[in-house]
Design a protein around this motif. Structure first.
Motif, PDB file in Angstrom:
ATOM      1  N   CYS A   1      75.943 -22.744   2.340  1.00 35.73           N
ATOM      2  CA  CYS A   1      75.860 -21.936   3.494  1.00 35.73           C
ATOM      3  C   CYS A   1      74.486 -21.446   3.802  1.00 35.73           C
ATOM      4  CB  CYS A   1      76.509 -20.586   3.281  1.00 35.73           C
ATOM      5  SG  CYS A   1      76.041 -19.487   1.712  1.00 35.73           S
ATOM      6  N   ILE A   2      74.116 -21.216   5.206  1.00 32.20           N
ATOM      7  CA  ILE A   2      72.979 -20.673   5.619  1.00 32.20           C
ATOM      8  C   ILE A   2      73.244 -19.135   6.004  1.00 32.20           C
ATOM      9  CG2 ILE A   2      71.183 -20.736   7.077  1.00 32.20           C
ATOM     10  CD1 ILE A   2      71.935 -23.871   7.518  1.00 32.20           C
ATOM     11  N   LEU A   3      72.465 -18.104   5.448  1.00 30.77           N
ATOM     12  CA  LEU A   3      72.585 -16.906   5.643  1.00 30.77           C
ATOM     13  C   LEU A   3      71.281 -16.220   6.311  1.00 30.77           C
ATOM     14  CD1 LEU A   3      74.276 -15.681   2.499  1.00 30.77           C
ATOM     15  CD2 LEU A   3      75.338 -16.257   4.800  1.00 30.77           C
ATOM     16  N   TYR A   4      71.373 -15.860   7.681  1.00 30.47           N
ATOM     17  CA  TYR A   4      70.175 -15.406   8.300  1.00 30.47           C
ATOM     18  C   TYR A   4      69.706 -14.007   7.856  1.00 30.47           C
ATOM     19  CZ  TYR A   4      69.771 -19.749  11.145  1.00 30.47           C
ATOM     20  OH  TYR A   4      69.563 -20.809  11.547  1.00 30.47           O
ATOM     21  N   THR A   5      68.419 -14.013   7.722  1.00 30.26           N
ATOM     22  CA  THR A   5      67.591 -12.760   7.396  1.00 30.26           C
ATOM     23  C   THR A   5      66.672 -12.484   8.511  1.00 30.26           C
ATOM     24  OG1 THR A   5      65.784 -13.638   6.021  1.00 30.26           O
ATOM     25  CG2 THR A   5      67.990 -12.889   4.988  1.00 30.26           C
ATOM     26  N   SER A   6      66.544 -11.208   8.677  1.00 30.40           N
ATOM     27  CA  SER A   6      65.348 -10.948   9.720  1.00 30.40           C
ATOM     28  C   SER A   6      64.119 -11.483   9.299  1.00 30.40           C
ATOM     29  CB  SER A   6      65.312  -9.404   9.905  1.00 30.40           C
ATOM     30  OG  SER A   6      66.485  -8.806  10.464  1.00 30.40           O
ATOM     31  N   GLY A   7      63.428 -11.825  10.261  1.00 35.01           N
ATOM     32  CA  GLY A   7      62.016 -12.554  10.107  1.00 35.01           C
ATOM     33  C   GLY A   7      60.719 -11.689  10.328  1.00 35.01           C
ATOM     34  N   THR A   8      59.836 -12.033   9.427  1.00 31.76           N
ATOM     35  CA  THR A   8      58.531 -10.990   9.674  1.00 31.76           C
ATOM     36  C   THR A   8      57.886 -11.763  10.762  1.00 31.76           C
ATOM     37  OG1 THR A   8      57.479 -12.285   7.722  1.00 31.76           O
ATOM     38  CG2 THR A   8      58.454 -10.296   7.109  1.00 31.76           C
ATOM     39  N   THR A   9      58.128 -12.638  11.293  1.00 31.17           N
ATOM     40  CA  THR A   9      57.146 -13.287  12.043  1.00 31.17           C
ATOM     41  C   THR A   9      58.125 -13.164  13.544  1.00 31.17           C
ATOM     42  OG1 THR A   9      58.257 -15.423  11.978  1.00 31.17           O
ATOM     43  CG2 THR A   9      56.153 -14.955  10.740  1.00 31.17           C
ATOM     44  N   GLY A  10      59.227 -12.343  13.756  1.00 33.35           N
ATOM     45  CA  GLY A  10      59.777 -12.005  15.058  1.00 33.35           C
ATOM     46  C   GLY A  10      60.979 -12.920  15.204  1.00 33.35           C
ATOM     47  N   HIS A  11      61.394 -13.919  14.335  1.00 30.31           N
ATOM     48  CA  HIS A  11      62.419 -14.792  14.219  1.00 30.31           C
ATOM     49  C   HIS A  11      63.125 -14.677  12.890  1.00 30.31           C
ATOM     50  CE1 HIS A  11      62.447 -16.561  18.421  1.00 30.31           C
ATOM     51  NE2 HIS A  11      61.176 -16.997  17.997  1.00 30.31           N
ATOM     52  N   PRO A  12      64.426 -14.680  12.807  1.00 30.61           N
ATOM     53  CA  PRO A  12      65.196 -14.355  11.363  1.00 30.61           C
ATOM     54  C   PRO A  12      64.869 -15.863  10.727  1.00 30.61           C
ATOM     55  CG  PRO A  12      66.731 -14.922  13.242  1.00 30.61           C
ATOM     56  CD  PRO A  12      65.374 -14.692  13.716  1.00 30.61           C
TER      57      PRO A  12
ATOM     58  N   PRO B   1      59.948  -5.007  11.112  1.00 34.33           N
ATOM     59  CA  PRO B   1      59.233  -4.476  12.203  1.00 34.33           C
ATOM     60  C   PRO B   1      58.595  -5.355  13.129  1.00 34.33           C
ATOM     61  CG  PRO B   1      58.670  -3.132  10.114  1.00 34.33           C
ATOM     62  CD  PRO B   1      59.407  -4.322   9.800  1.00 34.33           C
ATOM     63  N   ALA B   2      58.197  -6.678  12.620  1.00 34.44           N
ATOM     64  CA  ALA B   2      57.481  -7.615  13.365  1.00 34.44           C
ATOM     65  C   ALA B   2      58.375  -8.065  14.625  1.00 34.44           C
ATOM     66  CB  ALA B   2      56.968  -8.613  12.678  1.00 34.44           C
ATOM     67  N   GLU B   3      59.778  -7.995  14.329  1.00 39.60           N
ATOM     68  CA  GLU B   3      60.568  -8.591  15.301  1.00 39.60           C
ATOM     69  C   GLU B   3      60.750  -7.616  16.412  1.00 39.60           C
ATOM     70  OE1 GLU B   3      64.334  -9.186  13.745  1.00 39.60           O
ATOM     71  OE2 GLU B   3      65.089 -10.104  15.538  1.00 39.60           O
ATOM     72  N   VAL B   4      60.736  -6.160  15.998  1.00 34.04           N
ATOM     73  CA  VAL B   4      60.956  -4.889  16.869  1.00 34.04           C
ATOM     74  C   VAL B   4      59.647  -4.943  17.674  1.00 34.04           C
ATOM     75  CG1 VAL B   4      61.623  -2.761  17.191  1.00 34.04           C
ATOM     76  CG2 VAL B   4      62.644  -4.236  15.147  1.00 34.04           C
ATOM     77  N   GLU B   5      58.605  -4.922  17.022  1.00 35.63           N
ATOM     78  CA  GLU B   5      57.261  -5.031  17.731  1.00 35.63           C
ATOM     79  C   GLU B   5      56.990  -5.810  18.798  1.00 35.63           C
ATOM     80  OE1 GLU B   5      54.621  -5.239  14.396  1.00 35.63           O
ATOM     81  OE2 GLU B   5      55.082  -3.072  13.653  1.00 35.63           O
ATOM     82  N   ALA B   6      57.550  -6.942  18.352  1.00 31.55           N
ATOM     83  CA  ALA B   6      57.447  -8.343  19.452  1.00 31.55           C
ATOM     84  C   ALA B   6      58.515  -8.036  20.627  1.00 31.55           C
ATOM     85  CB  ALA B   6      57.862  -9.673  18.870  1.00 31.55           C
ATOM     86  N   ALA B   7      59.355  -7.377  20.349  1.00 34.75           N
ATOM     87  CA  ALA B   7      60.458  -7.030  21.651  1.00 34.75           C
ATOM     88  C   ALA B   7      59.806  -5.977  22.426  1.00 34.75           C
ATOM     89  CB  ALA B   7      61.918  -6.704  21.011  1.00 34.75           C
TER      90      ALA B   7
ATOM     91  N   LEU C   1      67.846  -6.235  21.555  1.00 36.93           N
ATOM     92  CA  LEU C   1      68.208  -6.000  19.730  1.00 36.93           C
ATOM     93  C   LEU C   1      69.321  -5.262  19.584  1.00 36.93           C
ATOM     94  CD1 LEU C   1      64.332  -5.195  18.705  1.00 36.93           C
ATOM     95  CD2 LEU C   1      65.391  -7.265  18.679  1.00 36.93           C
ATOM     96  N   ALA C   2      69.823  -5.651  18.401  1.00 34.77           N
ATOM     97  CA  ALA C   2      71.181  -4.995  17.724  1.00 34.77           C
ATOM     98  C   ALA C   2      70.680  -3.511  17.706  1.00 34.77           C
ATOM     99  CB  ALA C   2      71.489  -5.332  16.476  1.00 34.77           C
TER     100      ALA C   2
ATOM    101  N   ILE D   1      66.945  -0.916  16.855  1.00 37.31           N
ATOM    102  CA  ILE D   1      66.114   0.104  18.110  1.00 37.31           C
ATOM    103  C   ILE D   1      65.787   1.338  17.213  1.00 37.31           C
ATOM    104  CG2 ILE D   1      66.332   1.180  19.992  1.00 37.31           C
ATOM    105  CD1 ILE D   1      68.632  -0.798  20.808  1.00 37.31           C
ATOM    106  N   PRO D   2      64.351   1.538  17.282  1.00 36.70           N
ATOM    107  CA  PRO D   2      63.664   2.820  16.724  1.00 36.70           C
ATOM    108  C   PRO D   2      64.483   4.131  17.241  1.00 36.70           C
ATOM    109  CG  PRO D   2      61.807   1.363  17.318  1.00 36.70           C
ATOM    110  CD  PRO D   2      63.191   0.802  17.911  1.00 36.70           C
ATOM    111  N   VAL D   3      64.520   5.200  16.183  1.00 42.68           N
ATOM    112  CA  VAL D   3      65.080   6.405  16.566  1.00 42.68           C
ATOM    113  C   VAL D   3      63.955   7.168  17.320  1.00 42.68           C
ATOM    114  CG1 VAL D   3      66.272   8.374  15.569  1.00 42.68           C
ATOM    115  CG2 VAL D   3      67.160   6.202  14.869  1.00 42.68           C
ATOM    116  N   TYR D   4      62.694   7.042  16.651  1.00 42.87           N
ATOM    117  CA  TYR D   4      61.854   7.679  17.063  1.00 42.87           C
ATOM    118  C   TYR D   4      60.857   6.912  17.806  1.00 42.87           C
ATOM    119  CZ  TYR D   4      63.664  10.716  13.130  1.00 42.87           C
ATOM    120  OH  TYR D   4      64.583  11.319  12.518  1.00 42.87           O
ATOM    121  N   VAL D   5      60.151   7.379  18.838  1.00 46.56           N
ATOM    122  CA  VAL D   5      58.983   6.813  19.713  1.00 46.56           C
ATOM    123  C   VAL D   5      57.937   7.780  19.729  1.00 46.56           C
ATOM    124  CG1 VAL D   5      58.464   5.687  21.835  1.00 46.56           C
ATOM    125  CG2 VAL D   5      60.732   5.173  20.573  1.00 46.56           C
ATOM    126  N   ASP D   6      56.742   7.250  19.309  1.00 44.95           N
ATOM    127  CA  ASP D   6      55.578   8.108  19.607  1.00 44.95           C
ATOM    128  C   ASP D   6      54.630   7.550  20.638  1.00 44.95           C
ATOM    129  OD1 ASP D   6      55.572  10.458  17.563  1.00 44.95           O
ATOM    130  OD2 ASP D   6      56.144   8.782  16.797  1.00 44.95           O
TER     131      ASP D   6
END
Length: 493
Positions: free
Chosen positions: A145-156, A399-405, A454-455, A459-464
């Motif tokens: 199997c191939i199981l996708y994990t969130s990626g630190t470079t913006g892609h899983p 975070p990198a994936e979220v930051e990219a979005a 994003l799922a 999505i961050p709960v807090y935004v500054d």
């Protein structure tokens, strides 16, 4: 049999215990003989549609018997199973389908999938063909199997697990947990996650027990399932167990059948563990990751009361080390990175040689990126992560994936995301956003922008909204000071 992998398991289990219950879904009981028959029928249909050994077959949907049938049918054909997170957005799902090169998709919802074979679960029954015998030459070294994990470079990243990885993980689990042939295992966590799939479903199947499948997590549904079916064993994350003991049903719930509760994915508050122990329940933590299939350490039931909060000891057939940056052993009490080696460890990532090269060190030791403290007694306690990943409600978020979005918003110049503590979810995201020159941003703009991209759990709960971000001398963002800021006001809950 030439198929030495998990594709042979339905036939073997059907021969040994044809009338035992394999799966329970709602009020439907499926025996091992029936499961073998249905998986064989689906395999016949997939082969007729063009699926061949080595092809990727994806599954997208909530927990359902068709998940297990698709998985075993795929393995009967010598193909590779790709379970997808149904909580992801269409663009995220489409990326994983393209990256894996899936040729077939069994799905519960429409998606613009780049695959040639699509089978809707709603019309699933009509696609089943006459069963056939399958004996593809599969070895334990072949990819299961191939199981996708969130990626630190913006892609899983697609973590590859072989048949051998899954088998050895089952062995490790069965050494640590006294799984019995009369086990009734509750599958309440998503089956596309490595824990529910490899720590619960497959070991229960191997022992000939029954798996009770919940379509999704529901506190009352969990209590009902335990009482109705006599559940003996279940896995959950901290959020799930907290929900159960906060329910008004908790004081009077009949939990007499439960032998063991198992958790992982994130540290569980000791007070929560003790709440279950006060009910006389064995509450066992473990540590692992998708890449280790997943078990690396485990706290056995007999030690669970004396080592509350511990992630346990290395599992039987796996080696675990805790090291300093120079790979020398971290002494007891000093945080160090966890390295794992063993037959349950992934050979790498699908079509990602750079990620494979970065994942291993000192030969065949897998770098977890997690920090642990090892006590004088050898017990591991996970204390932090060297990577920026955080875990929200049992889901890994990078975070990198979220930051990219976030950066796709035209009014954003820079963004940094960190995980912060949360009573309900364990951790949630906090985003620090620098507006582009001349732009006006409000905290509410960011969640609105990310919805649909994003799922929800990402999505961050807090935004500054800030004017600048702290940096190192080389210009990199320093996230430590951001994590240390006072708790903010939420933009959503």
């Amino acid at each position: 049999m030439r198929n030495a992998g998990l594709g042979s398991w339905p036939a073997r289990r059907a021969a040994m215990s044809p009338t035992r219950t394999a799966l329970i879904f709602e009020e439907r009981h499926t025996t091992y003989a029936e499961l073998h028959d249905r998986a064989s029928r689906l395999a016949t249909a997939l082969r007729a549609a063009g699926v061949r050994p080595g092809d990727r077959v994806a599954y997208l949907g909530p927990n359902h018997p068709s998940f297990a049938e698709t998985m075993f049918a795929t393995w009967m054909l010598g193909a590779i199973f790709v379970p997808l997170n149904f909580r992801l957005t269409p663009p995220e799902i489409e990326y994983q389908l393209r990256h894996s090169g899936a040729v077939a998709l069994i799905h519960a919802r429409p998606v613009a999938a780049p695959v040639t074979i699509k089978i809707d679960i709603a019309g699933y029954e009509s696609r089943l063909r006459e069963p056939a015998e399958f004996d593809e030459p599969v070895t334990l070294d072949d990819v299961a199997c191939i199981l996708y994990t969130s990626g630190t470079t913006g892609h899983p990243k697609g973590a590859v697990l072989t048949h051998g990885n899954l088998v050895w993980n089952c062995y490790n689990l069965l050494v640590c947990v006294d799984v019995a042939g009369d086990e009734v295992t509750l599958l309440s966590a998503p089956l596309f996650h490595v824990a529910a799939l490899n720590q619960c479903l497959l070991p229960t199947f191997l022992k000939g027990g029954a798996s009770v499948i919940m379509p999704g997590w529901d506190v009352d549904g969990c209590f009902d399932a335990i009482e109705r079916h006599g559940v003996t064993w279940m896995f959950g994350v901290s959020t799930m167990f907290a929900g159960l003991c906060r329910s008004p049903r908790w004081p009077d719930a009949d939990l007499s059948s439960v032998r063991c509760l198992m958790t992982g994915g994130a540290a569980v508050p000791e007070a929560l563990i003790r709440t279950y122990q006060e009910r006389g329940l064995a509450f066992c933590q473990g540590y692992g990751m998708t890449e280790t299939a997943p078990g690396a350490t485990f706290l056995e039931a007999r030690e669970s009361r004396d080592h509350v909060g511990s992630a346990g000891l290395p599992v039987f057939f796996t080696d675990v080390r805790c090291v300093r940056p120079d790979l020398s052993p971290a002494p007891p009490g000093e945080p160090g990175e966890v390295l794992v080696r063993g037959p349950n460890v992934t050979p790498g990532y699908w079509n990602d040689p750079a990620a494979i090269a970065a994942a291993f060190t000192d030969g065949d030791w897998f770098r977890s990126g997690d920090l642990a403290v090892v006590g004088p007694d050898g017990h591991y306690r996970i204390v932090d992560r060297t990577k920026d990943m955080y875990i929200s409600g049992g889901e890994n978020v990078y975070p990198a994936e979220v930051e990219a979005a976030i950066f796709e918003h035209p009014g954003v110049a820079e963004a940094a995301v960190v995980g912060v503590p949360d009573e309900k979810w364990g951790e949630v995201g906090r985003a620090f956003v620098v507006p582009a020159a001349g732009a006006t941003l409000t905290p509410a703009d960011i969640p609105a922008h990310l919805t649909g991209r994003l799922a929800k759990f990402k999505i961050p709960v807090y935004v500054d909204v800030v004017s600048d971000l702290p940096r190192t001398g080389s210009g990199k963002v320093r996230k430590g000071p951001l994590r240390d800021l006072p708790p903010p006001n939420p933009t959503r809950r």
